[in-house]
Design a protein around this motif. Structure first.
Motif: not given
Length: 133
Positions: A70-75
């Motif tokens: 997960q990076i900045e709420e993106k899976k």
């Protein structure tokens, strides 16, 4: 054996410290007189024409228990990680990358992410830890 009539000298077990105190007081007076005369070093710092830029906040990569990233709420999946990180590095050169592993995530998954970043020449990589309270 003949005994001499001289009185026997007894060993002294004391030290006369008066001369040492005199020397110490003379040195103290010398230092007290000369200390105000010394000029403390003043450092003149150079001035900068523009304000210093603050480094960008680190990019936080979270490794979850189910092996998703997960990076900045993106899976993301592991294969999709590098393009996203390189895009962020192009926007913010010199940005650090921090890996935050879930408590229940496998150690191997966190190391895979770190290894993949190192293979793609992303050098500023660290681990994010929660301090014990």
């Amino acid at each position: 054996m003949a005994r001499s009539n001289r009185p026997r000298r007894r060993m002294m077990n004391q030290i006369n410290v008066v001369p040492y105190i005199d020397v110490m007081l003379v040195l103290l007076v010398i230092f007290m007189v000369t200390a105000p005369m010394t000029n403390p070093g003043v450092v003149e710092l150079p001035q900068v024409g523009q304000s210093l830029k603050q480094p960008a906040a680190p990019l936080v990569i979270s490794v979850l228990q189910d092996k998703t990233i997960q990076i900045e709420e993106k899976k993301l999946q592991l294969n999709d990680l590098i393009p996203v990180v390189q895009e962020s590095m192009e926007k913010h050169p010199g940005q650090a990358v921090v890996i935050s592993g879930d408590k229940n995530a496998r150690y191997e998954d966190v190391i895979k992410v770190m290894d993949m970043l190192k293979q793609h020449k992303i050098d500023k990589v660290g681990l994010l830890l929660k301090p014990a309270s």
